[in-house]
Design an enzyme around this catalytic site. Structure first.
Site, PDB file in Angstrom:
ATOM      1  N   GLY A   1       0.775  -1.238   0.000  1.00  0.00           N
ATOM      2  CA  GLY A   1       0.000   0.000   0.000  1.00  0.00           C
ATOM      3  C   GLY A   1       0.801   1.280   0.000  1.00  0.00           C
ATOM      4  O   GLY A   1       0.361   2.287   0.545  1.00  0.00           O
TER       5      GLY A   1
ATOM      6  N   ARG B   1     -13.883 -16.181 -11.985  1.00  0.00           N
ATOM      7  CA  ARG B   1     -13.619 -14.747 -12.179  1.00  0.00           C
ATOM      8  C   ARG B   1     -14.923 -13.965 -12.160  1.00  0.00           C
ATOM      9  O   ARG B   1     -15.007 -12.875 -11.602  1.00  0.00           O
ATOM     10  CB  ARG B   1     -12.923 -14.535 -13.526  1.00  0.00           C
TER      11      ARG B   1
ATOM     12  N   MET C   1      -3.602  -6.759  -7.456  1.00  0.00           N
ATOM     13  CA  MET C   1      -3.039  -7.847  -8.254  1.00  0.00           C
ATOM     14  C   MET C   1      -4.115  -8.749  -8.862  1.00  0.00           C
ATOM     15  O   MET C   1      -4.053  -9.971  -8.780  1.00  0.00           O
ATOM     16  CB  MET C   1      -2.066  -8.682  -7.408  1.00  0.00           C
TER      17      MET C   1
ATOM     18  N   ASN D   1      -5.427   3.521 -13.007  1.00  0.00           N
ATOM     19  CA  ASN D   1      -4.351   2.657 -12.549  1.00  0.00           C
ATOM     20  C   ASN D   1      -3.034   3.409 -12.707  1.00  0.00           C
ATOM     21  O   ASN D   1      -2.890   4.242 -13.595  1.00  0.00           O
ATOM     22  CB  ASN D   1      -4.332   1.378 -13.411  1.00  0.00           C
TER      23      ASN D   1
ATOM     24  N   HIS E   1       0.948   2.724 -13.486  1.00  0.00           N
ATOM     25  CA  HIS E   1       1.843   1.690 -14.019  1.00  0.00           C
ATOM     26  C   HIS E   1       3.283   2.211 -13.947  1.00  0.00           C
ATOM     27  O   HIS E   1       3.534   3.359 -14.336  1.00  0.00           O
ATOM     28  CB  HIS E   1       1.458   1.361 -15.466  1.00  0.00           C
TER      29      HIS E   1
END
Length: 201
Positions: free
Chosen positions: A15, A69, A94, A111, A113
């Site tokens: 985190g 899923r 993840m 997100n 990256h």
């Protein structure tokens, strides 16, 4: 007066990016957004402790408790709906969200990256793997990207990028640390702020 925005952060590990968001929130930098909940796919994630220490509500939705899923996506969707999420931030989450979640929250999931997309991104490029690939390729500059999430891994529209120099003798670990400190921790709160203020077109 801008409307209040509920920011829900999805995590799986330590985190550090969440902490950067919490620190920015404490400095008043993500207004009118507020981190309303932190959701982890891993009940042992230290990110949950960080959230609790900051007085933010937390929830664990362990992936292994769901057979497919689709079932997991439904569970995540249910939590996001309940939290009335305006913006979803993937901060070291993840798990690749399914199409149903992405479509429901189109252009409302971001997100971070640890590379300059389109370099070193896509399936399999996460964590130290990204920095290993950058060093193996011999690039002199890397960095971080904040982007919207779509059905293609790391394929959504780019919001912000920042370059970081690769230094002589770098290891994946030293490079990861520099990219976090110089780019990720700066870009992520900035992107959340821009979204909450309605400045991303």
């Amino acid at each position: 007066m801008l409307a209040h925005k509920n920011v829900v952060v999805l995590v799986s590990g330590g985190g550090t990016n969440l902490q950067a968001l919490i620190d920015a929130q404490n400095r008043g930098e993500i207004l009118p957004g507020k981190i309303s909940c932190v959701i982890s796919s891993n009940p042992q994630a230290y990110a949950l402790t960080r959230a609790k220490n900051a007085g933010i509500s937390t929830l664990a939705v362990p992936r292994k408790e769901y057979g497919s899923r689709e079932q997991y996506d439904e569970a995540i969707l249910a939590v996001l709906e309940k939290q009335q999420a305006d913006l979803i931030v993937l901060a070291g989450f993840m798990y690749v969200l399914g199409e149903k979640v992405i479509r429901r929250y189109e252009r409302r999931i971001i997100n971070v990256h640890p590379a300059l997309i389109p370099s070193f991104c896509g399936d399999g490029f996460y964590g130290l793997h990204v920095h290993e690939a950058a060093l193996n390729y011999g690039v002199k500059v890397t960095g971080a990207t904040v982007h919207f999430v779509n059905e293609v891994t790391d394929g959504g529209q780019i919001i912000l990028q920042k370059a970081v120099e690769v230094e002589e003798g770098d290891t994946p670990q030293t490079l990861q640390k520099r990219v976090m400190e110089q780019a990720e921790w700066e870009l992520l709160p900035k992107a959340v702020s821009l979204f909450c203020q309605g400045k991303i077109k």
